[in-house]
Design a protein around this motif. Sequence first.
Motif, short mmCIF file in Angstrom:
data_model
loop_
_atom_site.label_atom_id
_atom_site.label_comp_id
_atom_site.label_asym_id
_atom_site.label_seq_id
_atom_site.Cartn_x
_atom_site.Cartn_y
_atom_site.Cartn_z
N HIS A 81 0.84 -1.20 0.00
CA HIS A 81 0.00 0.00 0.00
C HIS A 81 0.87 1.25 0.00
O HIS A 81 0.64 2.20 -0.76
N ARG A 82 1.88 1.23 0.83
CA ARG A 82 2.78 2.39 0.90
C ARG A 82 3.50 2.58 -0.44
O ARG A 82 3.67 3.70 -0.92
N HIS A 83 3.91 1.48 -1.05
CA HIS A 83 4.64 1.57 -2.32
C HIS A 83 3.78 2.22 -3.41
O HIS A 83 4.25 3.07 -4.16
N TYR A 84 2.51 1.84 -3.49
CA TYR A 84 1.67 2.32 -4.60
C TYR A 84 0.89 3.59 -4.29
O TYR A 84 0.35 4.22 -5.19
N THR A 85 0.79 3.96 -3.01
CA THR A 85 -0.01 5.16 -2.68
C THR A 85 0.78 6.20 -1.91
O THR A 85 0.29 7.31 -1.68
N GLY A 86 1.98 5.82 -1.43
CA GLY A 86 2.80 6.76 -0.66
C GLY A 86 2.48 6.78 0.83
O GLY A 86 3.14 7.49 1.59
N ARG A 87 1.46 6.02 1.24
CA ARG A 87 1.06 6.03 2.66
C ARG A 87 0.76 4.63 3.16
O ARG A 87 0.30 3.76 2.42
N ASP A 88 0.99 4.48 4.45
CA ASP A 88 0.61 3.26 5.17
C ASP A 88 -0.92 3.12 5.15
O ASP A 88 -1.61 4.13 5.01
N ASN A 89 -1.43 1.90 5.31
CA ASN A 89 -2.89 1.76 5.27
C ASN A 89 -3.52 1.47 6.64
O ASN A 89 -4.72 1.25 6.72
N ARG A 90 -2.73 1.48 7.72
CA ARG A 90 -3.31 1.10 9.01
C ARG A 90 -4.42 2.05 9.46
O ARG A 90 -5.47 1.62 9.94
N LEU A 91 -4.19 3.34 9.29
CA LEU A 91 -5.20 4.34 9.66
C LEU A 91 -6.46 4.15 8.80
O LEU A 91 -7.60 4.22 9.31
N ILE A 92 -6.27 3.89 7.54
CA ILE A 92 -7.40 3.71 6.60
C ILE A 92 -8.24 2.50 7.01
O ILE A 92 -9.47 2.59 7.11
N LEU A 93 -7.57 1.39 7.26
CA LEU A 93 -8.31 0.17 7.63
C LEU A 93 -9.04 0.35 8.97
O LEU A 93 -10.18 -0.10 9.13
N ALA A 94 -8.38 1.03 9.90
CA ALA A 94 -9.01 1.25 11.21
C ALA A 94 -10.23 2.16 11.07
O ALA A 94 -11.27 1.93 11.70
N ASN A 95 -10.14 3.18 10.23
CA ASN A 95 -11.29 4.07 10.02
C ASN A 95 -12.44 3.34 9.32
O ASN A 95 -13.61 3.55 9.66
N LEU A 96 -12.09 2.51 8.36
CA LEU A 96 -13.15 1.75 7.66
C LEU A 96 -13.85 0.82 8.65
O LEU A 96 -15.08 0.76 8.69
N ARG A 97 -13.05 0.14 9.46
CA ARG A 97 -13.64 -0.78 10.44
C ARG A 97 -14.54 0.00 11.43
O ARG A 97 -15.62 -0.45 11.79
N TYR A 98 -14.06 1.18 11.82
CA TYR A 98 -14.85 2.01 12.75
C TYR A 98 -16.21 2.36 12.14
O TYR A 98 -17.26 2.22 12.78
N LEU A 99 -16.21 2.83 10.89
CA LEU A 99 -17.47 3.21 10.25
C LEU A 99 -18.40 2.01 10.10
O LEU A 99 -19.61 2.10 10.34
N LEU A 100 -17.83 0.88 9.69
CA LEU A 100 -18.66 -0.32 9.50
C LEU A 100 -19.26 -0.79 10.82
O LEU A 100 -20.44 -1.14 10.89
N GLN A 101 -18.44 -0.76 11.85
CA GLN A 101 -18.90 -1.33 13.13
C GLN A 101 -19.75 -0.35 13.94
O GLN A 101 -20.40 -0.76 14.89
N SER A 102 -19.74 0.93 13.53
CA SER A 102 -20.57 1.88 14.27
C SER A 102 -21.91 2.11 13.56
O SER A 102 -22.64 3.05 13.88
N GLY A 103 -22.22 1.27 12.59
CA GLY A 103 -23.56 1.28 12.00
C GLY A 103 -23.77 2.33 10.93
O GLY A 103 -24.91 2.59 10.53
#
Length: 306
Positions: free
Chosen positions: A197-219
């Motif tokens: 992810h970092r190689h192709y987008t310039g950024r780590d994806n941990r924050l992205i995955l955590a935010n996605l999980r937060y939105l999904l799990q908060s309904g």
Amino acid sequence: MKQAQEITGTLFNIMRFALHDGPGIRTTVFFKGCPLRCSWCHNPESLAPQPQILFQGERCLACGQCATVCPHGAIVLVNGVLITRRDLCAQCGACTLVCPAEARVRMGAAWGVAAVMAEVLKDRPFYEQSGGGITFSGGEPLQQPRFLEELLRACRRQGLHTAVDTCGHAPRAVVKRLAPWSDLWLFDLKILDAKKHRHYTGRDNRLILANLRYLLQSGQRVRVRLPLIPGVNDTAQEIDAIGAFLAASAPPEALHVLPYHNAGVEKYHRLHQHYQLSGSQPPAAAHIAEVVGRLQNYIDPVISGG
Ligand code: SF4
Ligand code: SF4
């Protein structure tokens, strides 16, 4: 204290009658500035937060008016051809005001909340007839959180349906604050492997995955959008990893597979930027169908296209 109506942000476009940015007929408001640098991005004019000058050489009439008004001497005649000296150009936009052929265009401008609302309200009847609304996209709208919040609140007051199209790379506090104000999230999920992810987008994806999980799990209502990029994220192993992540988080209301296209390549040339995936071709229909079928083992529905 600054009033909500005075808050301004930088946009690079407002597109009416958008059909692929959420349900129904929509107006898409494009924010300027993005924290990612995806190799396949087809909106390079959206990446920098500040306005930029786009030069479309094929439109140029060689009238020389731009060179006459440029206060920095950045447009010079070399062997009968007008050249823009990037090292001298201050991106002031003076040349765009006199160009009779729109060969020089300023990408990005400051907008106030009231001006944006006046624009998006023009199509209210179409939203009402089609179940559509307003989509905030970019660039990355979460990069300008106060401006976005005021726009979302203004849309809510007007009874307009809203969607936020995001790459998900934003502080959790921003996501949490804005979550109640957006009716729908269009969340890009690109690659699960952090290094890749970092190689192709310039950024780590941990924050992205955590935010996605937060939105999904908060309904929240979330539609996940997966850009399918040949040679980047389209192996069976990568597709399975994405499906399993979503299934384990809390399934989104839909997963959209967006096949790669190279329609934005020319824009890189006009901005004097390098396109990293030159030579890449859109995936074959059979491969797209195979990916959709594989994802259906985890998520329902999986939809090809926006
Ligand atoms: S943007 Fe301003 S500095 Fe740059 S070429 Fe145009 S007039 Fe000159
Ligand atoms: S003003 Fe526009 S049309 Fe005239 S030379 Fe400059 S870029 Fe070309």
